[in-house]
Structures are given as structure tokens and as C-alpha cells.
Design a protein around this motif. Structure first.
Motif, mmCIF file in Angstrom:
data_model
loop_
_atom_site.group_PDB
_atom_site.id
_atom_site.type_symbol
_atom_site.label_atom_id
_atom_site.label_comp_id
_atom_site.label_asym_id
_atom_site.label_seq_id
_atom_site.Cartn_x
_atom_site.Cartn_y
_atom_site.Cartn_z
ATOM 1 N N PHE A 148 14.787 5.234 5.584
ATOM 2 C CA PHE A 148 14.087 6.162 6.472
ATOM 3 C C PHE A 148 14.177 5.691 7.913
ATOM 4 C CE2 PHE A 148 10.334 7.550 8.787
ATOM 5 C CZ PHE A 148 10.510 8.911 8.675
ATOM 6 N N LEU A 202 4.589 -0.101 8.941
ATOM 7 C CA LEU A 202 5.487 -0.877 8.088
ATOM 8 C C LEU A 202 5.126 -2.353 8.175
ATOM 9 C CD1 LEU A 202 7.627 0.309 6.403
ATOM 10 C CD2 LEU A 202 9.321 -0.192 8.122
ATOM 11 N N SER A 215 2.172 -2.899 6.077
ATOM 12 C CA SER A 215 2.536 -2.882 4.657
ATOM 13 C C SER A 215 3.159 -4.203 4.244
ATOM 14 C CB SER A 215 3.525 -1.755 4.368
ATOM 15 O OG SER A 215 2.952 -0.525 4.653
ATOM 16 N N TYR A 233 5.037 9.494 7.271
ATOM 17 C CA TYR A 233 6.175 9.274 8.193
ATOM 18 C C TYR A 233 6.999 10.546 8.304
ATOM 19 C CZ TYR A 233 5.442 4.258 7.233
ATOM 20 O OH TYR A 233 4.905 3.015 7.082
ATOM 21 N N SER A 235 10.694 -1.014 -0.266
ATOM 22 C CA SER A 235 11.237 -1.442 1.031
ATOM 23 C C SER A 235 12.659 -0.910 1.219
ATOM 24 C CB SER A 235 11.167 -2.956 1.186
ATOM 25 O OG SER A 235 12.103 -3.576 0.349
ATOM 26 N N GLU A 249 1.683 3.155 0.157
ATOM 27 C CA GLU A 249 3.073 3.504 0.474
ATOM 28 C C GLU A 249 3.322 4.990 0.241
ATOM 29 O OE1 GLU A 249 5.248 1.559 2.060
ATOM 30 O OE2 GLU A 249 3.484 0.280 2.137
ATOM 31 N N VAL A 286 4.616 6.936 3.384
ATOM 32 C CA VAL A 286 5.964 7.505 3.416
ATOM 33 C C VAL A 286 5.885 9.004 3.645
ATOM 34 C CG1 VAL A 286 8.020 7.945 2.059
ATOM 35 C CG2 VAL A 286 6.998 5.703 2.016
ATOM 36 N N VAL A 339 5.679 4.309 12.653
ATOM 37 C CA VAL A 339 6.348 3.763 11.471
ATOM 38 C C VAL A 339 6.400 2.242 11.545
ATOM 39 C CG1 VAL A 339 8.497 3.696 10.186
ATOM 40 C CG2 VAL A 339 7.691 5.855 11.091
ATOM 41 N N LEU A 342 12.251 2.609 2.528
ATOM 42 C CA LEU A 342 11.779 2.636 3.908
ATOM 43 C C LEU A 342 12.861 2.230 4.889
ATOM 44 C CD1 LEU A 342 8.164 1.392 3.456
ATOM 45 C CD2 LEU A 342 8.932 3.611 4.232
ATOM 46 N N THR A 343 13.743 1.297 4.462
ATOM 47 C CA THR A 343 14.856 0.909 5.323
ATOM 48 C C THR A 343 15.722 2.130 5.619
ATOM 49 O OG1 THR A 343 14.835 -1.207 4.204
ATOM 50 C CG2 THR A 343 16.743 -0.735 5.566
#
Lengths: 125, 493
Positions: A87, B169, B172, B146, A81, B139, B143, B165, A84-85
């Protein structure tokens, strides 16, 4: 399972869900950060009661130690996470470069339907 | 055998690292990518041959006990889907290498390595034997997807990428919560132990978990009403990337759903799944009819076809699961090929909008032939692979007397044929447009692009040739899933 933990998970989820319904991507990023924390906390809560550090002593006793498996899972989830934050932040920055704000825009279908001419029977809003 | 299983996951990942290291040298990078994918594909075929004769093979990573460590389970279902998925990526990679230097190609320095990471994630998602590793594999796939979707940084991509996204997300995050629920309820995330424990849980918890994971996997698979991110984001990416996404990503969602919901005996959710399946088929097909761009029409059909697989699963019978597996195997290559043809159209004509295209059946008959075969297959006409797959789903539906969903499936099939006809009329018939956009300004290796697409078309024809064998294999795979004891026995011998 402690009431405080459940309350925290509930609170984080509520605030997180509220934030991700926003139009601005920077709010959505914050929302996902909070939701991620809530997910990790619930994973920890699922692992059972807190305890000593999960290190097996030389005589092999394992009584009173915390569940190490959910902690390993939680650690993996935190790393994911976090990435992803970052990104999402990069995406927000790019959107700001392109449009001078970081708002999530309508999709093509919505815009196309909004552009359709009114039928004669339609009431004007 | 264990080395083959590892090779499908580690091979592409290693190749990704090397390709990233040598990203400035086009030939070295492309060579690494192709060899990494070839190794993975060959290993996957090896796994299929082994599993077909020798039964399920289980690899305990690091030799940990399955309850604590990661297990990779190559049962027949995984062994059937894996080679098809990897072969598709290999073909697309060839297409990508030839297309790269054009305006529609992805940035090769990034797209090459990322596609390899995605491949590794796909292998892991298919082979994994525990839910948490499935989450990690998702993931890995997401990822890289994305970045693949947005790496060119154009406005349309960033705009649709945001929806993509955020939706994924969210699913997920729901997955993460789901893992916590499963662990709290059953005390493990290993699927073999879960298959033993979840059916014994109180009904409320059991169906709750089933419904929760239906939402999680359903968002990835783009079922109604969680599909809106798909038709908006897929068409904005470069063709090769869209082709991989359309062929694989939603299918990994439905694959996980088939595995989870049959192993955990979620058959009480059947009617709900069937209702969602029927609406998904119709909404996808109707949405496609309203579009006027080749890539957007095809994107809506991704959704519609997911409905058929969901229908096969929702019947919760061996025949239904067999049909869903067969449909999955047929659908992955067919959908990829259609997007590759869409890419060829865009590359030679400069656009994929129906209003700016026309007369291609005279100017490039090869393209017309390449489109016709997978299009007719998608619509489910004999003798193509889609016919066999659809027949299986509908026959399973009739056996279970699920009349409404069978009618929806037939109607959606007719609508699919209608929108394939729409593409055919718009692109291949009629006069060439007055204001043709013209081919892409930079030259591409068209011969390689055509042969990559041609190989894939030949692959879809092979599926219909060997439909009997594939049906038997799918049936055995389905039996392995519906009889959870076989799976549990393989993991805990």
C-alpha cells in the motif's frame, strides 16, 4: 535467547528507524520493511529457544519442540506488514504522479505559520 | 448469545464481500451494506441486554483453550460501547448513500465495502480478549482507513494521507514490539492471564510495559504530543469518512487504553497520564481557536476531548473510570454528528471555510438547530449529554484532589465554548458572503441527509435523558475493569 538474534533485532531497528525519518517515501517503505522484520524477529525471540518442528508425535511427547504460538503470531504479522508495504508503494507511486517526486510534504499548519508576516521584533535568520 | 457475538464481527465482513461482488449495482450494494450493519447493530443491542442481566459472556473461537486460542469477551464495558459504535456507522452509512452522487461523496464502489471491513474491525477490537487479536483488529481498522482516506487520489489527500499512514504504521510496529515484550515477560497475550501475571512482575518491567502501550494506544488516540497527524488528515477526506474516523478511530485507541491500563493495574502511571491529559485538552482547544475552517476546528476538538477521557482513566479510581466510559459513550455520537453537520454545510454551501460562509441561521434554520445541539453538548452545557459526562470527569478529579488537571479541564471547556461560538458567528450569523460558492453541482438526497443527521442529534439527546441509567451501567462496567478478578473469573470459570 541468542545474542545473534538480539544483535540482528537491534541492527534492523536502528537502520529502520533511520530510514523512516527520511523525506522520500520510498526510503520510508524500506524502513518499515526492516522495522517489520525486527518486530517479527523479536516476537520469535520472545517465544523461547529454537527447537524441533512443533509436531506432536504419535506417543504425545512435546519435549524439545519450538514454541508454535509465537510462530503463528509472527506469520500473521508478516502477512500484515507485506500488505502494508504494497500500500505504501502504491501511495508513493501516486504522489510521484501528482508531484513528480515522492517526498512527504509539510502539513498545512507548518506552511501557514511559515507564511505569516514577520513581527517587527523578529530577527531575520 | 455466542451467535450474537459472532454476528457483530462476521456480519459486516460477509456484507463487505457481497457488496464488493455487486459493486456495480448501486441499489444491491447499498442494500447489502445497510442490512449487514443493521444485523450487527441489532446483535450488539442484544449483547447489551444479555450482558446487563446475565453478566459477562465469553466466546472461545474454535473452542480452543483461552491460553492458546482467540477469546471474545463481552463484558459490560464492551457491551456498552459496541452498540453506540455500530449505530453511528449505520447512521453515517445512510448519510453516505444520500451524499454519494455529489462532488464531496466518496467513491461508493470502494467506500461501501471498506466501511464494512472497518466496522468488523471495530467490533473485533471492542470484543477481543487477547492482545494479538487487538493488534489484528487495529490493522483491519487502519488498513481500511488508509484506503478510505486516500482512495480519491487527490493531492491534498495523498499529502496528508502519507503522514497519517506513516504515523499509524509506526505505532503498529511499536505494537508488534510491545507484543513481543509482553510475551517475553508474561508468556501469554491473553488479557485475563496478563491481568493476573503483569501486576506480579518486577516494577520496572511492569511500568515499562504500561508506558510502551500508552505510546502505542496514545498514537491511535491522538494524545499530546502524538496528535499532529490528526488535524491535518481528517479534514481532507469526504465528510462521511471523516465523521466515522472522528467518532470512532481515536475512541478505539482510548477504549483499548482504558481496558489495558485498568486491567493490568497500571496506577503508578496515573500522574503521567493526568499531565498528558491536561496538555492534550488545552493544546486541542487552543489549536481549534486558531483555525478558520469548520472541519479543521472540529478536528482539533477531537484531540481536546480525548484529554477528558484520558483524565478519567488517569485518576485510576472507580469514579474516574466510570466518567471516562460515560464520556466515551457521549463523545462518539456527538463528534460524528458535528462532522455530519459540517458535511451538510459543505454540501449546501459548497465550502466549509468560515470566511466564505454566513447568514445560514436565516437561510436554513434547520441546519442551525442541528449544529446547536451537539455543539453545546460538546462544550458541556446543561442539559446536554456533554454536561453529564464532563461533570462526572471533574467530580472524579475533585475527589482525588487532582486540582491542576481539574482546572485545565474547566479552562478547556470554556475554550471549547469559545470556538463553537466562532463557528456559530462565522457560519450562521452575519450577512451571507458576497462571493458565495454555491451548492454542490450534482443533486443529493438532502432529505435523507437531514434525517440521518436529525436521528443522530436525537440520539445524543437520548443520552442525556437516560444519563442516570447510563451512569449506573458505566459504574458497573468500571467496577468490572478495576476489579480484575471479575474479568479473570469470567474467562476462566
Amino acid at each position: 535467547m541468542s545474542i545473534a538474534l538480539i544483535g540482528t533485532v537491534g541492527g534492523l531497528t536502528a537502520v529502520g528507524l533511520y530510514l523512516i525519518t527520511a523525506r522520500s517515501l520510498s526510503r520510508i517503505v524500506l524502513g518499515f520493511a526492516l522495522l517489520g522484520h525486527a518486530g517479527v524477529l523479536s516476537l520469535l525471540a520472545a517465544g523461547g529457544p529454537a527447537g524441533k518442528a512443533p509436531i506432536i508425535s504419535s506417543d504425545g511427547t512435546t519435549t524439545g519442540i519450538a514454541n508454535p504460538l509465537t510462530q503463528a503470531l509472527a506469520l500473521t504479522a508478516i502477512v500484515i506488514s507485506f500488505g502494508l508495504t504494497l500500500f505504501l508503494l502504491a501511495l508513493a507511486r501516486r504522489q510521484e504522479e501528482l508531484t513528480a517526486d515522492d517526498l512527504v510534504e509539510d502539513d498545512l499548519e507548518d506552511r501557514r505559520i511559515a507564511r505569516l508576516p514577520d513581527l517587527p521584533g523578529d530577527r531575520k535568520p | 448469545m455466542s451467535i450474537l457475538i459472532s454476528a457483530t464481527i462476521v456480519g459486516p465482513l460477509l456484507a463487505a464481500a457481497i457488496a464488493l461482488l455487486f459493486r456495480r449495482s448501486a441499489s444491491l450494494r447499498d442494500f447489502t451494506a445497510i442490512s449487514g450493519l443493521t444485523v450487527a447493530t441489532a446483535s450488539a443491542i442484544g449483547i447489551l441486554l444479555h450482558v446487563e442481566s446475565g453478566g459477562t459472556h465469553v466466546l472461545r473461537v474454535g473452542n480452543w483453550h483461552p491460553e492458546l486460542g482467540i477469546v471474545l469477551v463481552a463484558d459490560l464495558f464492551a457491551a456498552l460501547v459496541l452498540p453506540v459504535a455500530l449505530l453511528i456507522i449505520l447512521i453515517v452509512e445512510f448519510f453516505a448513500i444520500s451524499q454519494r452522487r455529489t462532488a464531496w461523496g466518496a467513491n461508493p464502489e470502494l467506500a461501501g465495502p471498506l466501511l464494512l471491513v472497518l466496522t468488523s474491525g471495530v467490533s473485533l477490537a471492542i470484543l477481543t480478549g487477547d492482545l494479538f487479536t487487538l493488534f489484528v483488529a487495529f490493522e483491519m481498522i487502519l488498513v481500511s482507513s488508509y484506503v478510505l482516506l486516500t482512495h480519491q487520489g487527490q493531492q491534498a489527500q495523498v499529502r496528508s494521507g502519507m503522514t497519517y499512514v506513516v504515523m499509524n504504521l509506526l505505532s503498529s510496529t511499536l505494537f508488534l514490539f510491545g507484543l513481543a515484550f509482553v510475551y517475553a515477560a508474561a508468556g501469554t497475550v491473553n488479557m485475563a492471564i496478563l491481568a493476573e501475571r503483569i501486576p506480579t512482575l518486577p516494577d520496572g518491567i511492569r511500568w515499562g510495559l504500561g508506558a510502551w502501550f500508552f505510546v502505542v494506544f496514545g498514537t491511535k488516540a491522538a494524545v499530546f504530543p502524538l496528535f499532529s497527524w490528526l488535524p491535518d488528515s481528517y479534514p481532507t477526506a469526504p465528510t462521511t469518512i471523516t465523521a466515522v474516523f472522528a467518532g470512532l478511530l481515536t475512541k478505539i485507541g482510548i477504549y483499548s487504553m482504558i481496558r489495558f491500563h485498568t486491567l493490568m493495574e497500571m496506577d503508578a502511571l496515573g500522574p503521567a497520564l493526568l499531565a498528558v491529559a491536561a496538555i492534550t485538552m488545552l493544546i486541542g482547544a487552543l489549536g481549534a481557536l486558531a483555525q478558520s475552517d469548520v472541519k479543521r476546528i472540529l478536528s482539533f476538538h477531537v484531540i481536546s476531548q480525548i484529554g477528558y477521557m484520558l483524565m478519567g482513566l488517569g485518576l485510576f479510581s472507580v469514579a474516574g473510570t466510570t466518567a471516562a466510559i460515560l464520556f466515551l459513550i457521549h463523545h462518539m455520537p456527538v463528534k460524528t454528528v458535528l462532522f455530519l453537520v459540517g458535511g451538510l454545510i459543505e454540501n449546501t454551501q459548497g465550502t466549509s471555510r468560515l470566511s466564505k460562509l454566513g447568514g445560514l441561521s436565516r437561510t436554513s434554520p434547520a441546519l442551525a438547530a442541528l449544529f446547536a445541539v451537539p455543539a453545546l453538548s460538546l462544550a458541556g452545557l446543561p442539559p446536554f449529554s456533554g454536561f453529564v459526562a464532563k461533570l462526572g470527569v471533574i467530580r472524579a478529579g475533585v475527589e482525588e484532589t487532582a486540582t491542576l488537571v481539574v482546572m485545565a479541564a474547566l479552562l478547556a471547556g470554556a475554550l471549547t465554548l469559545l470556538s463553537m461560538t466562532k463557528i456559530w458567528i462565522g457560519v450562521f450569523w452575519g450577512p451571507p458572503p458576497e462571493h458565495a460558492v454555491g451548492p454542490s453541482p450534482t443533486p443529493a438526497n438532502r432529505r435523507l441527509m437531514y434525517s440521518a443527521t436529525g436521528t443522530a442529534v436525537a440520539g445524543t439527546l437520548t443520552i442525556s435523558l437516560f444519563a442516570g441509567t447510563l451512569f449506573d451501567l458505566s459504574q458497573r462496567a468500571a467496577t468490572g475493569l478495576t476489579t480484575a478478578d471479575l474479568y479473570i473469573g469470567a474467562v476462566f470459570p
